[in-house]
Motif scaffolding. Structure first.
Motif, PDB file in Angstrom:
ATOM      1  N   THR A  74       2.108 196.830 104.637  1.00  0.00           N
ATOM      2  CA  THR A  74       3.002 196.353 105.684  1.00  0.00           C
ATOM      3  C   THR A  74       3.853 195.166 105.248  1.00  0.00           C
ATOM      4  O   THR A  74       4.583 194.598 106.063  1.00  0.00           O
ATOM      5  N   VAL A 109       5.035 200.627 105.706  1.00  0.00           N
ATOM      6  CA  VAL A 109       5.361 200.523 107.132  1.00  0.00           C
ATOM      7  C   VAL A 109       5.783 199.079 107.391  1.00  0.00           C
ATOM      8  O   VAL A 109       4.945 198.178 107.453  1.00  0.00           O
ATOM      9  N   ARG A 110       7.102 198.857 107.567  1.00  0.00           N
ATOM     10  CA  ARG A 110       7.596 197.478 107.638  1.00  0.00           C
ATOM     11  C   ARG A 110       8.526 197.220 108.817  1.00  0.00           C
ATOM     12  O   ARG A 110       9.077 196.139 108.931  1.00  0.00           O
ATOM     13  N   ARG A 115       6.749 202.067 111.985  1.00  0.00           N
ATOM     14  CA  ARG A 115       5.452 202.073 112.681  1.00  0.00           C
ATOM     15  C   ARG A 115       5.329 203.287 113.586  1.00  0.00           C
ATOM     16  O   ARG A 115       4.301 203.973 113.593  1.00  0.00           O
ATOM     17  N   VAL A 132      -5.311 199.345 105.969  1.00  0.00           N
ATOM     18  CA  VAL A 132      -4.094 198.534 106.117  1.00  0.00           C
ATOM     19  C   VAL A 132      -4.247 197.260 105.306  1.00  0.00           C
ATOM     20  O   VAL A 132      -5.252 196.557 105.425  1.00  0.00           O
ATOM     21  N   VAL A 135      -1.597 192.271 106.124  1.00  0.00           N
ATOM     22  CA  VAL A 135      -1.265 192.106 107.538  1.00  0.00           C
ATOM     23  C   VAL A 135      -0.849 190.663 107.842  1.00  0.00           C
ATOM     24  O   VAL A 135      -1.502 189.713 107.424  1.00  0.00           O
ATOM     25  N   ASP A 139       1.620 191.317 113.397  1.00  0.00           N
ATOM     26  CA  ASP A 139       1.741 192.751 113.125  1.00  0.00           C
ATOM     27  C   ASP A 139       1.033 193.564 114.221  1.00  0.00           C
ATOM     28  O   ASP A 139      -0.180 193.450 114.398  1.00  0.00           O
ATOM     29  N   LEU A 141       0.701 196.876 114.311  1.00  0.00           N
ATOM     30  CA  LEU A 141       0.222 198.183 113.865  1.00  0.00           C
ATOM     31  C   LEU A 141      -1.283 198.376 114.044  1.00  0.00           C
ATOM     32  O   LEU A 141      -1.707 199.434 114.532  1.00  0.00           O
TER      33      LEU A 141
END
Length: 340
Positions: A74, A109-110, A115, A132, A135, A139, A141
């Motif tokens: 991320t 995923v940024r 997302r 993940v 982080v 965040d 997510l």
């Protein structure tokens, strides 16, 4: 040459080609019992001839597995992907998952769009669980994955109140032990170059630095703290800034080995000897730490153990989705070399 098919083949077309019912094809795809071997071969041949791809979402609804795990990165700053931490973790997780038979899928995923797209992908049954890393505090997510009831394990955590399952290193204790060594060597003007302070790991390393100064009765000062981003470039700039504010600095804790390497470059440019004038300690213990000049004293994170623990927790959540979230914090170790 024959005309290419305008769309993908269906389960019904596979059944027709094999001369069996739709249910028989489904049982073969899901590797269910009760299908004659000769029939199974006919269905498999029809699948190969038509190029049929099973519907993973339907298999998920039927309780089947995708036999794949997503590793979601991320970090919005592309420079971070060049840092050793990312490659070491990917290697460790890949090696550990190989032993389980699960495929590792790497995805970035940024943004909000990414997302949403990933969440839709994961909920479609294409992965059995999600790991993940990197982080930041804000965040969303992990919470989105939890709400979707997707087994999820974080590398690190967003705050001290993290509820999602995670595996972390003892960042506070590691930083405290590093600064304690500097104090024991007689250093009295000790600075630190942090990581990005919207990351809990960086906050914890700063806290450990401050705790060690308090225990030693040394005065703390905001001007002895410079924020970096775990990169070599940020370490070089931060060290130059610290020296301009406090020429008397005789010890430095850097929040990563790459940051420490940048600090060494700045100290050399300023004519400071390491460790005679300024002692330097990093964090991570990557191979880089053995190649710096001088070799770097650093805090070792147990990356192999972290990777194994992440996979173990994820497998447990995949097997028992209703179990409570698990939190694992692993010990760090101070590795002494020539820089401090």
């Amino acid at each position: 040459m024959g005309r290419q098919r305008p769309d993908t083949p269906t389960l019904e077309e596979v059944a027709a080609r094999a001369g069996v019912g739709r249910g028989t094809v489904s049982r073969v795809i899901n590797n269910a019992a009760g299908v004659k071997e000769s029939t199974r071969r006919l269905v498999q041949q029809a699948i190969a001839e038509l190029g049929y791809v099973p519907n993973l979402a339907a298999r998920s609804l039927a309780g089947r597995r995708a036999d794949a795990v997503a590793l979601v990165m991320t970090e919005p700053d592309w420079r971070q992907f060049a840092e050793p931490f990312f490659s070491e973790i990917v290697r460790t997780l890949g090696d550990t998952l190989t032993e389980t038979g699960l495929q590792l899928l790497l995805t970035l995923v940024r943004s909000d769009t990414e997302r949403s797209r990933f969440l839709e992908y994961a909920r479609g049954g294409r992965v059995d669980g999600v790991l993940v890393m990197s982080v930041h505090a804000d965040d969303p997510l992990p919470d989105m994955l939890a709400e979707a009831r997707l087994p999820t394990v974080l590398l690190g955590r967003r705050s001290g109140d993290e509820s999602i399952s995670y595996v972390d290193a003892d960042n506070v204790g590691g930083a405290r032990s590093a600064v304690t060594r500097l104090v024991e060597q007689g250093r009295r003007a000790i600075a630190t170059i942090t990581g990005p302070l919207d990351m809990y790991a960086a906050q914890c390393r700063l806290r450990g630095y401050q705790e060690a100064l308090d225990l030693a009765g040394l005065p703390g000062s905001a001007s002895l703290v410079a924020e970096g981003d775990f990169t070599e470039e940020s370490g070089r700039h931060a060290m130059a800034e610290l020296l301009s504010r406090h020429p008397e600095i005789d010890g430095v804790l850097a929040a990563s080995d790459t940051t420490a390497a940048g600090a060494l470059t700045a100290l050399r440019a300023a004519g400071r000897r390491v460790p005679e004038d300024v002692a330097v300690i990093g964090f991570d213990d990557f191979p880089l730490a053995r190649r710096t000049d001088p070799p770097l004293t650093t805090v070792r994170q147990p990356l192999e153990e972290i990777g194994r623990a992440m996979v173990r927790l994820l497998q447990e959540e995949m097997e028992e989705p209703s179990v409570a979230w698990r939190h694992v914090i692993l010990r760090t170790e101070l590795v002494v070399r020539e820089s401090a």
